[in-house]
Design an enzyme around this catalytic site. Structure first.
Site, PDB file in Angstrom:
ATOM      1  N   TRP A  90       0.826  -1.209   0.000  1.00  0.00           N
ATOM      2  CA  TRP A  90       0.000   0.000   0.000  1.00  0.00           C
ATOM      3  C   TRP A  90       0.865   1.266   0.000  1.00  0.00           C
ATOM      4  CZ3 TRP A  90      -5.187  -1.590   0.407  1.00  0.00           C
ATOM      5  CH2 TRP A  90      -6.139  -0.563   0.354  1.00  0.00           C
ATOM      6  N   ARG A  92       3.582   1.874  -1.227  1.00  0.00           N
ATOM      7  CA  ARG A  92       4.264   2.165  -2.488  1.00  0.00           C
ATOM      8  C   ARG A  92       3.599   3.329  -3.204  1.00  0.00           C
ATOM      9  NH1 ARG A  92       8.914   1.289  -3.509  1.00  0.00           N
ATOM     10  NH2 ARG A  92       8.568   0.934  -5.728  1.00  0.00           N
ATOM     11  N   GLU A 100      -0.118   5.271  10.874  1.00  0.00           N
ATOM     12  CA  GLU A 100      -0.291   3.853  11.214  1.00  0.00           C
ATOM     13  C   GLU A 100      -0.080   3.614  12.711  1.00  0.00           C
ATOM     14  OE1 GLU A 100       1.406  -0.486   9.629  1.00  0.00           O
ATOM     15  OE2 GLU A 100       2.410   1.375   9.083  1.00  0.00           O
ATOM     16  N   SER A 102       1.453   2.221  15.983  1.00  0.00           N
ATOM     17  CA  SER A 102       2.872   2.015  16.253  1.00  0.00           C
ATOM     18  C   SER A 102       3.086   0.897  17.259  1.00  0.00           C
ATOM     19  CB  SER A 102       3.508   3.308  16.790  1.00  0.00           C
ATOM     20  OG  SER A 102       4.829   3.063  17.220  1.00  0.00           O
ATOM     21  N   GLY A 103       3.918  -0.069  16.860  1.00  0.00           N
ATOM     22  CA  GLY A 103       4.281  -1.152  17.771  1.00  0.00           C
ATOM     23  C   GLY A 103       5.270  -0.710  18.829  1.00  0.00           C
ATOM     24  N   ARG A 104       5.760   0.515  18.750  1.00  0.00           N
ATOM     25  CA  ARG A 104       6.628   1.063  19.801  1.00  0.00           C
ATOM     26  C   ARG A 104       5.802   1.563  20.980  1.00  0.00           C
ATOM     27  NH1 ARG A 104      10.530   5.543  17.953  1.00  0.00           N
ATOM     28  NH2 ARG A 104      11.575   4.903  19.877  1.00  0.00           N
ATOM     29  N   ASP A 189      -6.349  12.004  -2.683  1.00  0.00           N
ATOM     30  CA  ASP A 189      -7.280  12.662  -3.598  1.00  0.00           C
ATOM     31  C   ASP A 189      -7.707  11.691  -4.687  1.00  0.00           C
ATOM     32  OD1 ASP A 189      -5.692  13.095  -6.200  1.00  0.00           O
ATOM     33  OD2 ASP A 189      -4.327  13.945  -4.709  1.00  0.00           O
ATOM     34  N   LEU A 190      -8.797  12.027  -5.377  1.00  0.00           N
ATOM     35  CA  LEU A 190      -9.410  11.087  -6.315  1.00  0.00           C
ATOM     36  C   LEU A 190      -8.523  10.809  -7.526  1.00  0.00           C
ATOM     37  CD1 LEU A 190     -11.872   9.354  -6.908  1.00  0.00           C
ATOM     38  CD2 LEU A 190     -12.951  11.336  -7.993  1.00  0.00           C
ATOM     39  N   ARG A 200      -4.272  -1.748  -8.544  1.00  0.00           N
ATOM     40  CA  ARG A 200      -4.592  -2.769  -7.544  1.00  0.00           C
ATOM     41  C   ARG A 200      -5.853  -3.567  -7.844  1.00  0.00           C
ATOM     42  NH1 ARG A 200       0.282  -3.724  -5.755  1.00  0.00           N
ATOM     43  NH2 ARG A 200       1.288  -1.891  -4.862  1.00  0.00           N
TER      44      ARG A 200
END
Length: 278
Positions: A90, A92, A100, A102-104, A189-190, A200
């Site tokens: 995604w 990319r 996102e 955070s695992g921290r 944006d669209l 995709r």
């Protein structure tokens, strides 16, 4: 210029639409609509809107001729939950804005993606980055599913044990697998969203990310039905040819022999087959 409210879009706001075994897509917010695209394109005419048929024709013209800036006036914000390996594909698409989990800072949940039997296939013989279209026999697929589940269980138990012993979250997460589910907010944006969907939704894209793209397209259809229809006709279900391929088409249609050979001929024939299937 008034804020665009689309009743069909309002009905799906903040609702989770399931994808895969534990994932979802949620439309958090949208800005603009078909009307905003038209207003932006006809800015010199003030209000800009005429009739629905004229608006649809204008949107189709803009997309077909790649006059894309009016589509950038429409913006979507999604909340997505997906396996990490899908999320890494995604990101990319760099024109999106992402935040996102955070695992921290957070303890990651014991949630992993396990593919269904129908999604477990052998490595493709023709596509180095894909799988065969036919799934493996059920017995063999179940064997792989069991291996996935056991590996995920072991990894999470190890992760939890490290946390219990006081190890920092940012270190304990290191051995968690790519099948772990993550969540993020994503805004795009669209114009760029259509580019994302073009890639995709393609049959060559990985099955798992295609499933998310399908749901997103349906959400776009609620907000911008005319633009979504133009996208399907002019982008998703269209095939592009190079200048050399166009010349070959002319020769073939005039009854001549195709001048292409080797890999160029294979690519040309694949485009023809794709176009017929679409």
């Amino acid at each position: 210029m008034a804020h665009c409210i689309v009743p069909e879009a309002e009905e799906i706001l903040d609702k989770e639409f399931p994808v895969l075994d534990k994932g979802f897509v949620r439309l958090v917010d949208y800005y603009g609509s078909d009307q905003r695209i038209v207003q932006s394109a006809r800015v010199s005419y003030g209000e800009g809107t005429k009739t629905v048929s004229q608006d649809g024709a204008l949107i189709d013209y803009l997309l077909r001729h790649q006059h894309t800036s009016p589509f950038e006036q429409v913006v979507f914000t999604f909340h997505l939950k997906m396996p990490i390996f899908v999320a890494r594909q995604w990101v990319r698409h760099r024109m999106g804005r992402m935040n996102e989990v955070s695992g921290r800072y957070s303890v990651m949940r014991d949630e992993f993606y396990v593919p269904e039997d129908s999604c477990i296939s052998a490595q493709s013989k023709n596509n180095k980055q894909g799988r065969e279209s036919e799934p493996l026999p059920v017995e063999q697929a179940e064997e792989f599913r069991t291996s996935f589940i056991e590996g995920q269980k072991d990894a999470y138990e190890s992760y939890s044990g490290m946390l219990d012993k006081g190890l920092a979250r940012e270190i304990a997460r290191i051995n968690l697998p790519l099948s772990l589910y993550t969540e993020f907010y994503w805004q795009m944006d669209l114009h760029n969203l259509f580019h994302f969907l073009k890639l995709r939704l393609d049959s060559h894209a990985q099955y798992e990310i295609r499933e998310y793209a399908k749901v997103i397209l349906e959400m776009v259809r609620k907000v911008c039905p005319m633009a979504a229809a133009s996208f399907e006709n002019d982008m998703e279900k269209s095939v592009s040819f190079t200048g050399e391929e166009i010349e070959a088409l002319r020769i073939v249609l005039d009854g001549g022999e195709n001048p292409l050979s080797g890999k160029k001929l294979e690519r040309f024939q694949e485009k023809i087959r794709t176009g017929v299937q679409l």
